[in-house]
Scaffold this motif. Structure first.
Motif, PDB file in Angstrom:
ATOM      1  N   GLU A 160      91.837  81.483  12.002  1.00 52.41           N
ATOM      2  CA  GLU A 160      90.891  80.470  11.532  1.00 52.41           C
ATOM      3  C   GLU A 160      90.765  79.336  12.558  1.00 52.41           C
ATOM      4  N   GLU A 161      91.894  78.944  13.121  1.00 51.59           N
ATOM      5  CA  GLU A 161      91.878  77.885  14.137  1.00 51.59           C
ATOM      6  C   GLU A 161      91.062  78.326  15.353  1.00 51.59           C
ATOM      7  N   LEU A 162      91.303  79.545  15.817  1.00 52.92           N
ATOM      8  CA  LEU A 162      90.550  80.065  16.958  1.00 52.92           C
ATOM      9  C   LEU A 162      89.080  80.219  16.615  1.00 52.92           C
ATOM     10  N   GLY A 163      88.792  80.630  15.388  1.00 53.33           N
ATOM     11  CA  GLY A 163      87.404  80.757  14.952  1.00 53.33           C
ATOM     12  C   GLY A 163      86.693  79.417  14.960  1.00 53.33           C
ATOM     13  N   ASP A 164      87.369  78.387  14.480  1.00 53.10           N
ATOM     14  CA  ASP A 164      86.784  77.042  14.480  1.00 53.10           C
ATOM     15  C   ASP A 164      86.541  76.559  15.911  1.00 53.10           C
ATOM     16  N   GLU A 165      87.509  76.809  16.795  1.00 55.97           N
ATOM     17  CA  GLU A 165      87.355  76.403  18.191  1.00 55.97           C
ATOM     18  C   GLU A 165      86.182  77.141  18.823  1.00 55.97           C
ATOM     19  N   SER A 166      86.091  78.440  18.554  1.00 63.60           N
ATOM     20  CA  SER A 166      85.005  79.239  19.128  1.00 63.60           C
ATOM     21  C   SER A 166      83.664  78.767  18.611  1.00 63.60           C
ATOM     22  N   LYS A 167      83.612  78.439  17.331  1.00 59.20           N
ATOM     23  CA  LYS A 167      82.351  77.978  16.744  1.00 59.20           C
ATOM     24  C   LYS A 167      81.913  76.665  17.387  1.00 59.20           C
ATOM     25  N   SER A 168      82.850  75.738  17.574  1.00 59.09           N
ATOM     26  CA  SER A 168      82.487  74.456  18.179  1.00 59.09           C
ATOM     27  C   SER A 168      82.062  74.637  19.633  1.00 59.09           C
ATOM     28  N   LYS A 169      82.728  75.524  20.372  1.00 57.83           N
ATOM     29  CA  LYS A 169      82.339  75.786  21.754  1.00 57.83           C
ATOM     30  C   LYS A 169      80.958  76.433  21.808  1.00 57.83           C
ATOM     31  N   PHE A 170      80.681  77.324  20.861  1.00 58.88           N
ATOM     32  CA  PHE A 170      79.365  77.958  20.803  1.00 58.88           C
ATOM     33  C   PHE A 170      78.289  76.916  20.532  1.00 58.88           C
ATOM     34  N   GLU A 171      78.559  76.016  19.607  1.00 59.19           N
ATOM     35  CA  GLU A 171      77.583  74.962  19.288  1.00 59.19           C
ATOM     36  C   GLU A 171      77.339  74.067  20.504  1.00 59.19           C
ATOM     37  N   GLU A 172      78.403  73.721  21.230  1.00 57.15           N
ATOM     38  CA  GLU A 172      78.257  72.901  22.435  1.00 57.15           C
ATOM     39  C   GLU A 172      77.398  73.625  23.475  1.00 57.15           C
ATOM     40  N   ALA A 173      77.659  74.905  23.660  1.00 56.72           N
ATOM     41  CA  ALA A 173      76.882  75.686  24.628  1.00 56.72           C
ATOM     42  C   ALA A 173      75.424  75.776  24.197  1.00 56.72           C
ATOM     43  N   LYS A 174      75.207  75.961  22.907  1.00 54.99           N
ATOM     44  CA  LYS A 174      73.847  76.045  22.370  1.00 54.99           C
ATOM     45  C   LYS A 174      73.096  74.743  22.630  1.00 54.99           C
ATOM     46  N   GLU A 175      73.746  73.624  22.375  1.00 58.88           N
ATOM     47  CA  GLU A 175      73.116  72.321  22.630  1.00 58.88           C
ATOM     48  C   GLU A 175      72.841  72.131  24.117  1.00 58.88           C
ATOM     49  N   GLY A 176      73.752  72.577  24.956  1.00 57.91           N
ATOM     50  CA  GLY A 176      73.554  72.485  26.405  1.00 57.91           C
ATOM     51  C   GLY A 176      72.349  73.294  26.858  1.00 57.91           C
ATOM     52  N   VAL A 177      72.190  74.482  26.289  1.00 51.78           N
ATOM     53  CA  VAL A 177      71.035  75.316  26.628  1.00 51.78           C
ATOM     54  C   VAL A 177      69.747  74.640  26.168  1.00 51.78           C
ATOM     55  N   LYS A 178      69.770  74.093  24.954  1.00 51.51           N
ATOM     56  CA  LYS A 178      68.573  73.401  24.450  1.00 51.51           C
ATOM     57  C   LYS A 178      68.198  72.238  25.377  1.00 51.51           C
ATOM     58  N   ALA A 179      69.186  71.462  25.775  1.00 54.30           N
ATOM     59  CA  ALA A 179      68.926  70.323  26.661  1.00 54.30           C
ATOM     60  C   ALA A 179      68.380  70.800  28.009  1.00 54.30           C
ATOM     61  N   GLY A 180      68.921  71.883  28.516  1.00 52.29           N
ATOM     62  CA  GLY A 180      68.448  72.439  29.778  1.00 52.29           C
ATOM     63  C   GLY A 180      67.007  72.915  29.688  1.00 52.29           C
ATOM     64  N   VAL A 181      66.670  73.577  28.579  1.00 50.95           N
ATOM     65  CA  VAL A 181      65.300  74.043  28.387  1.00 50.95           C
ATOM     66  C   VAL A 181      64.349  72.860  28.290  1.00 50.95           C
ATOM     67  N   GLN A 182      64.743  71.838  27.541  1.00 51.66           N
ATOM     68  CA  GLN A 182      63.896  70.652  27.405  1.00 51.66           C
ATOM     69  C   GLN A 182      63.691  69.971  28.758  1.00 51.66           C
ATOM     70  N   SER A 183      64.751  69.870  29.524  1.00 54.47           N
ATOM     71  CA  SER A 183      64.665  69.255  30.851  1.00 54.47           C
ATOM     72  C   SER A 183      63.732  70.076  31.753  1.00 54.47           C
ATOM     73  N   ALA A 184      63.850  71.390  31.684  1.00 51.80           N
ATOM     74  CA  ALA A 184      62.983  72.259  32.496  1.00 51.80           C
ATOM     75  C   ALA A 184      61.518  72.103  32.078  1.00 51.80           C
ATOM     76  N   LYS A 185      61.277  71.998  30.769  1.00 54.77           N
ATOM     77  CA  LYS A 185      59.906  71.787  30.288  1.00 54.77           C
ATOM     78  C   LYS A 185      59.335  70.490  30.856  1.00 54.77           C
ATOM     79  N   GLU A 186      60.119  69.431  30.805  1.00 53.38           N
ATOM     80  CA  GLU A 186      59.676  68.133  31.319  1.00 53.38           C
ATOM     81  C   GLU A 186      59.384  68.207  32.814  1.00 53.38           C
ATOM     82  N   GLU A 187      60.228  68.895  33.553  1.00 43.98           N
ATOM     83  CA  GLU A 187      60.011  69.044  34.993  1.00 43.98           C
ATOM     84  C   GLU A 187      58.727  69.827  35.274  1.00 43.98           C
TER      85      GLU A 187
END
Length: 132
Positions: free
Chosen positions: A69-96
């Motif tokens: 459960e602990e590893l699952g929670d850590e993995s979920k939070s890392k996945f969410e962070e990566a997802k947000e990073g991808v979203k920010a990257g896509v938005q930045s690319a759109k603006e460029e």
């Protein structure tokens, strides 16, 4: 996830080995005169040995579950962070792309105006030359 499965298998194998070893050692230990010592503090029946093994397995199972459960929670939070990073990257690319498109459009407009001005100037010269 593979690590958790391997840990669970390893814990199960250790428990199985411990059960086999404890029953062998208890059999060897009890092949003596029972009248000369007290048997308090150790198992005598197969049922007691099975109960002790089940308690150990349950305890290890709970530990493995908590770790999973602990590893699952850590993995979920890392996945969410990566997802947000991808979203920010896509938005930045759109603006460029938008900024670059505007700059290109401006350059094309300026070039067209320059060509238009040059054509106008050339037309004036031709008109003046025709008047002479």
């Amino acid at each position: 996830m593979k690590k958790l499965v391997l840990v669970a298998l390893f814990a199960g194998a250790l428990t199985f080995a411990a059960c086999n070893n404890s029953s062998e050692s208890n059999n060897d230990a009890h092949e003596h005169n029972h009248a000369d010592h007290d048997h308090d503090g150790h198992d005598h029946t197969l049922g007691e040995q099975v109960d002790a093994a089940m308690d150990t397995v349950q305890k290890k199972s709970d530990e493995i579950k908590a770790k999973a459960e602990e590893l699952g929670d850590e993995s979920k939070s890392k996945f969410e962070e990566a997802k947000e990073g991808v979203k920010a990257g896509v938005q930045s690319a759109k603006e460029e792309v938008v900024d670059a498109s505007k700059a290109v459009a401006k350059d094309v407009k300026n070039a067209a105006k320059k060509v238009g001005d040059e054509v106008g100037d050339a037309a004036k010269k031709v008109k003046e030359d025709l008047k002479k």
